[in-house]
Write an enzyme that holds these catalytic residues in place. Structure first.
Site, PDB file in Angstrom:
ATOM      1  CE1 TYR A   1      -3.719   2.547   1.021  1.00 14.17           C
ATOM      2  CE2 TYR A   1      -1.825   3.640   2.005  1.00 14.17           C
ATOM      3  CZ  TYR A   1      -3.135   3.672   1.553  1.00 14.17           C
ATOM      4  OH  TYR A   1      -3.846   4.841   1.628  1.00 14.17           O
TER       5      TYR A   1
ATOM      6  CD  GLU B   1      -5.982   4.518  -1.094  1.00 14.35           C
ATOM      7  OE1 GLU B   1      -7.014   4.339  -1.768  1.00 14.35           O
ATOM      8  OE2 GLU B   1      -5.983   4.552   0.150  1.00 14.35           O
TER       9      GLU B   1
END
Ligand code: ADP
Ligand code: MG
Length: 311
Positions: free
Chosen positions: A130, A221
């Protein structure tokens, strides 16, 4: 013993922060990633089974991934990401997904209608990471957030295993430096996990920083950022939101706006230069100034009702 005053049930703080950002679809985020040298799978936006068949033929890959494009995450779990090895199955998957209402944990109970798809090549995933970048409200500096727990909701990781969330603030006066990238790579344990990925990872973070700054993004993101079985680093998902106040500088980004993803009342209010936020309560609020709006909502909540700002 002194009486402890009850904590008032403060209204949602989303009022002043919401309509500040414009979101784009995953396929658009990936176009931007491509422009900034962040590796993405080969893919294309598709809206019909015929176009799906033609693109599948051109893509000619061992694994095809058909992905619903809505402004919400959690599509994988909700059946919005289909994977097939059969080229001939692609048009059928397009047919299944287009027009479908997808309900994910981010759409609310009504869900979102799927009008566009992304069809891209499948990646052999060895590890999901992530990475995101946003502005830290306390310091005002851009901050990278990273975790080895990719593919999961980052809020859940933060709540259950906060030690697995890595933060690296970037001094905007200096900009991203490779030591920032090394800090993140080492904190993730990347050199032990996959040494071949370390240098591409640090370069990718630099590119991510450039994209974030150049396009006046509010948040970028990548979840998951994957290391493939052949040791390549690829952004398999992408979410970018942009600061509304800087949109006038970016005609290319403005063109990515998808009004179908926005509330019709909020669009109409925007056209009339009104800051309108739709909430679900039963008392309308017409206020001037964000602080007064928040205080009014708090008072309504305190009195046991629900605020509903009205234009
Ligand atoms: P969402 O976050 O909305 O669920 P993602 O794009 O993250 O959507 O996809 C969900 C999952 O599907 C990913 O975590 C990944 O495991 C898998 N996936 C998505 N795209 C691909 C791809 N191109 N190749 C292989 N797997 C993929
Ligand atoms: Mg994702």
């Amino acid at each position: 013993m002194a009486e402890v005053s009850p904590v008032p049930p403060f209204a949602r703080v989303s009022l002043v922060t919401r309509k500040e950002n414009m979101n784009v679809h995953e396929f658009q985020a990936k176009q931007l990633f491509g422009q900034f040298g962040i590796p993405v799978p080969r893919g294309k936006e598709i809206t019909s089974p015929e176009a799906g068949a033609a693109w599948a033929a051109e893509l000619n890959t061992p694994v095809f991934v058909v992905k619903a494009q809505i402004h919400a995450g959690g599509r994988g779990k909700a059946g919005g990401v289909k994977i097939t090895k059969d080229k001939a199955a692609v048009p059928g998957l397009v047919k299944d997904l287009i027009g479908k209402t997808l309900i994910t944990h981010q759409t609310g109970p009504k869900g979102r209608e799927v009008r566009r798809l992304l069809i891209e090549e499948g990646a052999g995933i060895a590890k999901e990471l992530y990475v995101s970048i946003l502005v830290d409200r306390d310091s005002g500096w851009p901050v990278f957030i990273a975790s080895t727990e990719g593919g999961m909701e980052i809020e859940v990781v933060a709540a259950q295993t906060p030690e697995k969330i890595i933060r690296e603030a970037i001094d905007p006066a200096v900009g991203f430096q490779s030591y920032n990238g090394r800090n993140i790579a080492f904190a993730l344990g990347l050199p032990a996990m996959e040494p071949a990925a370390v240098t591409p990872f640090i370069q990718m973070l630099g590119n991510l920083y450039r994209l974030f700054m150049d396009k006046n993004a509010a948040m970028v993101e990548i979840n998951p950022l994957v290391i493939t079985s052949d040791k390549k680093l690829i952004a398999l998902d992408g979410k970018v939101s942009f600061d509304d106040n800087a949109l006038f500088r970016h005609a290319d980004v403005q063109q990515m706006r998808d009004l179908h993803e926005e509330d019709p009342l909020e669009i109409e209010a925007g056209e009339n230069n009104l800051n309108y936020i739709k909430l679900d309560g039963n008392i309308g609020c017409m206020v001037n100034g964000a602080g007064l709006a928040m205080a009014t909502m708090d008072v309504i909540k305190l009195a046991g009702s629900e605020p509903r700002p009205k234009k």
